[in-house]
Scaffold this motif. Structure first.
Motif, PDB file in Angstrom:
ATOM      1  N   LEU A 213      52.481  -7.478  39.390  1.00  0.00           N
ATOM      2  CA  LEU A 213      52.944  -6.243  40.024  1.00  0.00           C
ATOM      3  C   LEU A 213      52.918  -5.134  38.980  1.00  0.00           C
ATOM      4  O   LEU A 213      53.431  -5.319  37.876  1.00  0.00           O
ATOM      5  N   VAL A 214      52.317  -3.999  39.326  1.00  0.00           N
ATOM      6  CA  VAL A 214      52.321  -2.842  38.440  1.00  0.00           C
ATOM      7  C   VAL A 214      53.219  -1.761  39.034  1.00  0.00           C
ATOM      8  O   VAL A 214      53.275  -1.577  40.248  1.00  0.00           O
ATOM      9  N   SER A 215      53.925  -1.056  38.153  1.00  0.00           N
ATOM     10  CA  SER A 215      54.875  -0.062  38.619  1.00  0.00           C
ATOM     11  C   SER A 215      55.253   0.860  37.464  1.00  0.00           C
ATOM     12  O   SER A 215      54.863   0.645  36.324  1.00  0.00           O
ATOM     13  N   VAL A 216      56.035   1.887  37.760  1.00  0.00           N
ATOM     14  CA  VAL A 216      56.650   2.840  36.842  1.00  0.00           C
ATOM     15  C   VAL A 216      55.610   3.606  36.009  1.00  0.00           C
ATOM     16  O   VAL A 216      55.066   3.092  35.032  1.00  0.00           O
ATOM     17  N   ASN A 217      55.409   4.835  36.406  1.00  0.00           N
ATOM     18  CA  ASN A 217      54.462   5.706  35.713  1.00  0.00           C
ATOM     19  C   ASN A 217      55.089   6.317  34.466  1.00  0.00           C
ATOM     20  O   ASN A 217      56.273   6.672  34.472  1.00  0.00           O
ATOM     21  N   PRO A 218      54.312   6.482  33.407  1.00  0.00           N
ATOM     22  CA  PRO A 218      54.834   7.221  32.255  1.00  0.00           C
ATOM     23  C   PRO A 218      55.081   8.684  32.630  1.00  0.00           C
ATOM     24  O   PRO A 218      54.430   9.217  33.539  1.00  0.00           O
ATOM     25  N   GLU A 219      55.997   9.313  31.970  1.00  0.00           N
ATOM     26  CA  GLU A 219      56.364  10.691  32.322  1.00  0.00           C
ATOM     27  C   GLU A 219      55.168  11.638  32.273  1.00  0.00           C
ATOM     28  O   GLU A 219      55.051  12.554  33.089  1.00  0.00           O
ATOM     29  N   TRP A 220      54.272  11.422  31.326  1.00  0.00           N
ATOM     30  CA  TRP A 220      53.141  12.331  31.185  1.00  0.00           C
ATOM     31  C   TRP A 220      52.166  12.266  32.360  1.00  0.00           C
ATOM     32  O   TRP A 220      51.374  13.192  32.562  1.00  0.00           O
ATOM     33  N   ALA A 221      52.235  11.185  33.166  1.00  0.00           N
ATOM     34  CA  ALA A 221      51.288  11.015  34.273  1.00  0.00           C
ATOM     35  C   ALA A 221      51.870  11.407  35.624  1.00  0.00           C
ATOM     36  O   ALA A 221      51.137  11.461  36.616  1.00  0.00           O
ATOM     37  N   ARG A 222      53.159  11.701  35.681  1.00  0.00           N
ATOM     38  CA  ARG A 222      53.794  11.958  36.972  1.00  0.00           C
ATOM     39  C   ARG A 222      53.441  13.340  37.502  1.00  0.00           C
ATOM     40  O   ARG A 222      53.277  14.299  36.737  1.00  0.00           O
ATOM     41  N   ASP A 223      53.325  13.413  38.828  1.00  0.00           N
ATOM     42  CA  ASP A 223      53.133  14.708  39.479  1.00  0.00           C
ATOM     43  C   ASP A 223      54.386  15.552  39.244  1.00  0.00           C
ATOM     44  O   ASP A 223      55.492  15.126  39.593  1.00  0.00           O
ATOM     45  N   PRO A 224      54.258  16.734  38.675  1.00  0.00           N
ATOM     46  CA  PRO A 224      55.452  17.556  38.406  1.00  0.00           C
ATOM     47  C   PRO A 224      56.275  17.860  39.645  1.00  0.00           C
ATOM     48  O   PRO A 224      57.494  18.081  39.530  1.00  0.00           O
ATOM     49  N   SER A 225      55.638  17.864  40.811  1.00  0.00           N
ATOM     50  CA  SER A 225      56.388  18.117  42.046  1.00  0.00           C
ATOM     51  C   SER A 225      57.295  16.946  42.413  1.00  0.00           C
ATOM     52  O   SER A 225      58.163  17.083  43.275  1.00  0.00           O
ATOM     53  N   PHE A 226      57.066  15.787  41.788  1.00  0.00           N
ATOM     54  CA  PHE A 226      57.861  14.584  42.055  1.00  0.00           C
ATOM     55  C   PHE A 226      58.339  13.997  40.726  1.00  0.00           C
ATOM     56  O   PHE A 226      58.299  12.791  40.521  1.00  0.00           O
ATOM     57  N   ALA A 227      58.791  14.855  39.844  1.00  0.00           N
ATOM     58  CA  ALA A 227      59.126  14.424  38.488  1.00  0.00           C
ATOM     59  C   ALA A 227      60.266  13.415  38.446  1.00  0.00           C
ATOM     60  O   ALA A 227      60.385  12.646  37.483  1.00  0.00           O
ATOM     61  N   ASP A 228      61.110  13.392  39.489  1.00  0.00           N
ATOM     62  CA  ASP A 228      62.233  12.462  39.500  1.00  0.00           C
ATOM     63  C   ASP A 228      61.841  11.088  40.036  1.00  0.00           C
ATOM     64  O   ASP A 228      62.684  10.196  40.117  1.00  0.00           O
ATOM     65  N   ARG A 229      60.576  10.922  40.365  1.00  0.00           N
ATOM     66  CA  ARG A 229      60.121   9.659  40.957  1.00  0.00           C
ATOM     67  C   ARG A 229      59.310   8.879  39.922  1.00  0.00           C
ATOM     68  O   ARG A 229      58.126   9.134  39.718  1.00  0.00           O
ATOM     69  N   ALA A 230      59.950   7.901  39.315  1.00  0.00           N
ATOM     70  CA  ALA A 230      59.291   7.149  38.249  1.00  0.00           C
ATOM     71  C   ALA A 230      58.080   6.374  38.748  1.00  0.00           C
ATOM     72  O   ALA A 230      57.131   6.138  38.001  1.00  0.00           O
TER      73      ALA A 230
ATOM     74  N   SER B  81      61.711   6.675  49.650  1.00  0.00           N
ATOM     75  CA  SER B  81      61.538   8.115  49.434  1.00  0.00           C
ATOM     76  C   SER B  81      62.730   8.738  48.704  1.00  0.00           C
ATOM     77  O   SER B  81      62.773   9.944  48.526  1.00  0.00           O
ATOM     78  N   ASN B  82      63.685   7.904  48.293  1.00  0.00           N
ATOM     79  CA  ASN B  82      64.880   8.401  47.608  1.00  0.00           C
ATOM     80  C   ASN B  82      65.063   7.628  46.306  1.00  0.00           C
ATOM     81  O   ASN B  82      65.665   6.559  46.282  1.00  0.00           O
ATOM     82  N   PRO B  83      64.527   8.140  45.198  1.00  0.00           N
ATOM     83  CA  PRO B  83      64.580   7.380  43.941  1.00  0.00           C
ATOM     84  C   PRO B  83      65.986   7.082  43.460  1.00  0.00           C
ATOM     85  O   PRO B  83      66.183   6.137  42.701  1.00  0.00           O
ATOM     86  N   ALA B  84      66.972   7.839  43.905  1.00  0.00           N
ATOM     87  CA  ALA B  84      68.349   7.568  43.487  1.00  0.00           C
ATOM     88  C   ALA B  84      68.833   6.216  43.994  1.00  0.00           C
ATOM     89  O   ALA B  84      69.753   5.623  43.416  1.00  0.00           O
ATOM     90  N   LEU B  85      68.216   5.719  45.056  1.00  0.00           N
ATOM     91  CA  LEU B  85      68.639   4.453  45.648  1.00  0.00           C
ATOM     92  C   LEU B  85      67.625   3.331  45.435  1.00  0.00           C
ATOM     93  O   LEU B  85      67.841   2.213  45.895  1.00  0.00           O
ATOM     94  N   CYS B  86      66.532   3.607  44.739  1.00  0.00           N
ATOM     95  CA  CYS B  86      65.466   2.611  44.625  1.00  0.00           C
ATOM     96  C   CYS B  86      65.127   2.214  43.203  1.00  0.00           C
ATOM     97  O   CYS B  86      64.152   1.496  42.978  1.00  0.00           O
ATOM     98  N   ASN B  87      65.855   2.729  42.215  1.00  0.00           N
ATOM     99  CA  ASN B  87      65.616   2.367  40.823  1.00  0.00           C
ATOM    100  C   ASN B  87      64.156   2.587  40.460  1.00  0.00           C
ATOM    101  O   ASN B  87      63.609   3.652  40.673  1.00  0.00           O
ATOM    102  N   TYR B  88      63.492   1.530  39.936  1.00  0.00           N
ATOM    103  CA  TYR B  88      62.111   1.702  39.482  1.00  0.00           C
ATOM    104  C   TYR B  88      61.095   1.263  40.538  1.00  0.00           C
ATOM    105  O   TYR B  88      59.911   1.133  40.253  1.00  0.00           O
ATOM    106  N   TYR B  89      61.535   1.027  41.758  1.00  0.00           N
ATOM    107  CA  TYR B  89      60.585   0.629  42.791  1.00  0.00           C
ATOM    108  C   TYR B  89      59.729   1.828  43.193  1.00  0.00           C
ATOM    109  O   TYR B  89      59.912   2.946  42.737  1.00  0.00           O
ATOM    110  N   GLY B  90      58.762   1.595  44.102  1.00  0.00           N
ATOM    111  CA  GLY B  90      57.844   2.645  44.506  1.00  0.00           C
ATOM    112  C   GLY B  90      58.541   3.796  45.204  1.00  0.00           C
ATOM    113  O   GLY B  90      59.545   3.596  45.902  1.00  0.00           O
ATOM    114  N   HIS B  91      58.032   4.995  45.025  1.00  0.00           N
ATOM    115  CA  HIS B  91      58.643   6.197  45.607  1.00  0.00           C
ATOM    116  C   HIS B  91      57.583   7.011  46.328  1.00  0.00           C
ATOM    117  O   HIS B  91      57.351   8.175  46.024  1.00  0.00           O
ATOM    118  N   TRP B  92      56.942   6.380  47.309  1.00  0.00           N
ATOM    119  CA  TRP B  92      55.861   7.016  48.047  1.00  0.00           C
ATOM    120  C   TRP B  92      56.212   7.182  49.521  1.00  0.00           C
ATOM    121  O   TRP B  92      55.356   7.576  50.323  1.00  0.00           O
TER     122      TRP B  92
END
Length: 484
Positions: free
Chosen positions: A128-145, A187-198
């Motif tokens: 399983l692959v997950s959790v993007n590095p900060e430099w690769a995240r879409d700035p519009s979704f910066a809170d979504r790891a 769709s709510n990273p506050a409740l999903c930790n490092y899981y997917g946020h799509w």
């Protein structure tokens, strides 16, 4: 998604009944030792997805050094064939953005030992692959790891996944099945930790798959790409206690064309949510049937793609030990019959949802590493149902009951070794007399204890379900082996 909301004597009896030696416990880890001998037929991991063996596996996430040493062996001894390997986090492997004109640099060291352990124990690992590095995240979704990736860095993600496959698909790892983000329907990273946020951008997830899949298949055609394992419960549209998961994520990904860019679909399930799926079938089969109906409606070409349940667990506190063991047998009978390709129980080791241990324990072993009845039930199903093929449900007529009674739920399997049948069944009503016809029958409990039947003569045998008789308690699954 992990849900948000007398033992020793009984266990010793179960072990003696099965003819198994007492479990050896390591004082250092409190776990089943690797040299403990369990007399279980363990099918080769290379025969995965043949439809011949039960879809039994183990899921685990923490993977501490102690876990790496013991969890795969616990799973093997239980009879599992599959295991969810330690998630590989892009943010850990590649924390720094590549310098212009320079090749990417990856650090696999934090994962090598954990991803080598399953194959060393003869298990088939699922990566399983997950959790993007900060430099690769879409700035519009910066809170979504683990959410949308900046357009200019999607190629970096594709390169990372291909590099992971290149590194881990070979020996000693042999990881050839890969999930692309865990629970991407959040769709709510506050409740999903490092899981997917799509969850609320399914078209972005579909587009990512469309870019990733051809690139992987061009170089690694034998690798299985698995759509992110959907939580698909605790939905955000609930009027009471709304959750973080989007109800229509799967269908929206399929409408956006994402289905053609995966080889398999996956989901998680917890019995606490059974009422959500009851209109579609009993327990986990309700969710299976619903998912398949969505795939059939939105992507008909996906009907023959594999379907996995990568996380499921039942409460197993002291007062629920027998109920947990019952659930294990019912779970695997249903999913074996339902054609799932892998069903991963979370986990062998004891675990709680919260550090305060307010949520009941769910592991197959207790906190001292000793098998619960559920572990014995898991092991017995793996042994008894190896090399069987599903024939169909056990009908009222099969049991000599009036049509439409629905008193007993059961599933018929053919044993490849001799062509005879094994039924796994249990009563849903307080009292039922079942009569079966065969030259001989053998009845055993969920943990392998021999149970009596009444020979009525003429090849007829009675099985009494219900506390009035004391033969098979209501809700307790049994194995009925018939020789014709």
């Amino acid at each position: 998604m992990r849900p948000t909301r007398l033992l020793i004597a009984t266990l010793t009896l179960s072990v003696l009944i099965l003819g198994l030696p007492s479990t050896q416990v390591s004082p250092s880890h409190g776990t089943v030792r690797a040299d403990t001998q369990f007399y279980v037929h363990l099918p080769s991991a290379s025969r995965a997805w043949t439809g011949v063996f039960p879809p039994m596996g183990i899921s685990w996430y923490d993977w501490t050094p102690d876990d790496v040493a013991v969890v795969p062996e616990q799973a093997r001894l239980a009879g599992a064939r599959w295991i969810l390997a330690k998630p590989v986090l892009w943010s850990v492997v590649q924390p720094s953005e590549p310098a212009p004109g320079m090749p990417p640099s990856y650090n696999w060291g934090p994962y090598d030992a954990a991803l080598a352990a399953p194959a060393a124990s003869g298990l088939t690992p699922i990566g399983l692959v997950s959790v993007n590095p900060e430099w690769a995240r879409d700035p519009s979704f910066a809170d979504r790891a683990s959410g949308p990736i900046a357009a200019e860095h999607v190629d970096d993600f594709v390169a990372f996944v291909k590099a992971a496959i290149a590194h881990y698909s070979a020996s000693p790892y042999n990881v050839k099945h890969w999930i692309i983000y865990g629970e991407p329907d959040c769709s709510n990273p506050a409740l999903c930790n490092y899981y997917g946020h799509w969850g609320d951008v399914p078209e972005r997830y579909a587009a990512l798959l469309a870019q990733l899949y051809p690139a992987v298949k061009a170089d690694y055609p034998g690798v299985t790409i698995i759509m992110g394992n959907l939580a698909m419960d605790w939905f955000s549209d609930r009027t009471e206690n709304p959750g973080p998961f989007e109800r229509h994520f799967l269908e929206n990904v399929l409408v956006a064309g994402g289905g053609q860019y995966v080889d398999a679909f996956a989901f998680n399930y917890f019995p606490e949510h059974a009422s959500e799926w009851a209109p579609y079938g009993p327990d986990i089969l309700g969710k299976v049937n619903y998912i398949r109906s969505i795939i059939a409606a939105k992507y008909p070409n996906g009907a023959n793609k594999k379907l996995l349940c990568t996380e499921i667990a039942a409460l197993g506190s002291d007062s629920l030990l027998d109920e947990q063991a019952r659930y294990i047998t019912k779970l695997y009978a249903r999913t074996h019959a339902g054609g799932l390709d892998a069903v991963l129980y979370l986990g062998t080791k004891e675990w709680y949802l919260d550090t305060e241990k307010r949520e009941g324990p769910r592991g197959l072993l207790n906190e001292f590493g000793q098998p619960k009845p559920a572990y014995i039930a898991y092991q017995y199903y793996a042994s008894t149902m190896a090399s069987t093929t599903y024939l169909g449900p056990v009908s009222d007529a099969d049991l000599g009951l009036a049509p439409g009674t629905g008193a007993v739920e059961g599933y018929r399997f053919r044993r490849m070794v001799d062509g005879n049948e094994t039924w796994v069944l249990w009563a849903n009503q307080s009292r039922s007399d079942a009569v079966v016809h065969a030259s001989s029958v053998t009845l055993t409990s969920k943990v392998g204890q021999s149970l009596p039947t009444v020979d009525l003569g003429g090849g007829a045998f009675r099985i009494a379900f219900g506390s009035d008789y004391g033969q098979v308690p209501v809700g307790d699954p049994v194995y009925l082996e018939l020789s014709r």
